[in-house]
Write a protein that holds these residues in place. Structure first.
Motif, PDB file in Angstrom:
ATOM      1  N   UNK A   8      -9.991 -16.115  -1.772  1.00  0.00           N
ATOM      2  CA  UNK A   8     -11.410 -16.077  -2.143  1.00  0.00           C
ATOM      3  C   UNK A   8     -11.861 -14.640  -2.410  1.00  0.00           C
ATOM      4  N   UNK A   9     -11.454 -13.705  -1.559  1.00  0.00           N
ATOM      5  CA  UNK A   9     -11.799 -12.292  -1.770  1.00  0.00           C
ATOM      6  C   UNK A   9     -11.209 -11.788  -3.084  1.00  0.00           C
ATOM      7  N   UNK A  10      -9.979 -12.152  -3.340  1.00  0.00           N
ATOM      8  CA  UNK A  10      -9.320 -11.720  -4.571  1.00  0.00           C
ATOM      9  C   UNK A  10     -10.057 -12.255  -5.795  1.00  0.00           C
ATOM     10  N   UNK A  11     -10.414 -13.521  -5.760  1.00  0.00           N
ATOM     11  CA  UNK A  11     -11.147 -14.108  -6.883  1.00  0.00           C
ATOM     12  C   UNK A  11     -12.512 -13.443  -7.042  1.00  0.00           C
ATOM     13  N   UNK A  21      -5.845  -4.655 -10.515  1.00  0.00           N
ATOM     14  CA  UNK A  21      -5.239  -3.631  -9.660  1.00  0.00           C
ATOM     15  C   UNK A  21      -6.007  -3.496  -8.350  1.00  0.00           C
ATOM     16  N   UNK A  22      -7.336  -3.533  -8.421  1.00  0.00           N
ATOM     17  CA  UNK A  22      -8.154  -3.470  -7.208  1.00  0.00           C
ATOM     18  C   UNK A  22      -7.844  -4.656  -6.307  1.00  0.00           C
ATOM     19  N   UNK A  23      -7.691  -5.840  -6.894  1.00  0.00           N
ATOM     20  CA  UNK A  23      -7.374  -7.040  -6.108  1.00  0.00           C
ATOM     21  C   UNK A  23      -6.000  -6.923  -5.444  1.00  0.00           C
ATOM     22  N   UNK A  24      -5.026  -6.373  -6.154  1.00  0.00           N
ATOM     23  CA  UNK A  24      -3.685  -6.195  -5.575  1.00  0.00           C
ATOM     24  C   UNK A  24      -3.734  -5.196  -4.418  1.00  0.00           C
ATOM     25  N   UNK A  25      -4.436  -4.089  -4.630  1.00  0.00           N
ATOM     26  CA  UNK A  25      -4.548  -3.089  -3.561  1.00  0.00           C
ATOM     27  C   UNK A  25      -5.267  -3.684  -2.361  1.00  0.00           C
ATOM     28  N   UNK A  80      -5.488  -6.872  -1.494  1.00  0.00           N
ATOM     29  CA  UNK A  80      -4.616  -7.859  -0.839  1.00  0.00           C
ATOM     30  C   UNK A  80      -3.528  -7.209  -0.003  1.00  0.00           C
ATOM     31  N   UNK A  81      -2.960  -6.126  -0.516  1.00  0.00           N
ATOM     32  CA  UNK A  81      -1.922  -5.417   0.229  1.00  0.00           C
ATOM     33  C   UNK A  81      -2.487  -4.819   1.514  1.00  0.00           C
ATOM     34  N   UNK A  82      -3.641  -4.169   1.411  1.00  0.00           N
ATOM     35  CA  UNK A  82      -4.266  -3.583   2.598  1.00  0.00           C
ATOM     36  C   UNK A  82      -4.690  -4.660   3.598  1.00  0.00           C
TER      37      UNK A  82
END
Length: 152
Positions: free
Chosen positions: A22-25, A47-51, A53-55
């Protein structure tokens, strides 16, 4: 531990994963609306979503909650070396037709991927697309495959 199974709804890991989705979307939808376009080119929403999600996985799942996440190394051991190049041994009545079919299919997949990458680069750099550059890319890839087939 490494057994594959569906995530159960009553597990906290399932709900944390759904929260991460949900946060990623939300990032993917809201980032372009909030951030000016000149900054979006440098830091796109994906890219922001990937970063994020990784954090999230590293600091919330693992550090704060102690929930383990299966990794490639945890699923299967990675050891040994890369296979050496060799000519396959095919008998006189071998399956050469099948081999050529796969070779031609993979050649076209590689060429299409290369041309699509070139077009994406043209769009990013706002360069006009060129048939000559596409042909040049395909010829260069073919020459590279002839000179160094073990690297393909």
């Amino acid at each position: 531990e490494n057994e594959r199974r569906w995530m159960e709804l009553d597990e906290s890991r399932t709900w944390l994963t759904l929260l991460l989705v949900a946060w990623t979307m939300a990032i993917m939808v809201a980032w372009p609306k909030v951030i000016p376009p000149k900054y979006q080119r440098v830091l796109p929403s994906s890219l922001v979503a990937i970063i994020f999600g990784t954090l999230w996985e590293q600091f919330v799942h693992r550090a704060a909650l102690g929930i383990s996440t299966r990794t490639v190394g945890g699923t299967e051991q990675l050891n040994g070396s890369l296979p050496r190049w060799h000519v396959p041994q095919v008998g006189k009545d071998g399956e050469w037709g099948v081999i050529f079919q796969y070779a031609i299919s993979l050649t076209f997949v590689g060429l299409i991927e290369s041309v699509m990458t070139l077009q994406a680069c043209d769009e990013i750099t706002e360069t006009l697309p060129s048939v000559f550059r596409s042909n040049q890319e395909c010829v260069a890839q073919g020459v590279a495959n002839l000179v160094r087939p073990e690297d393909t």
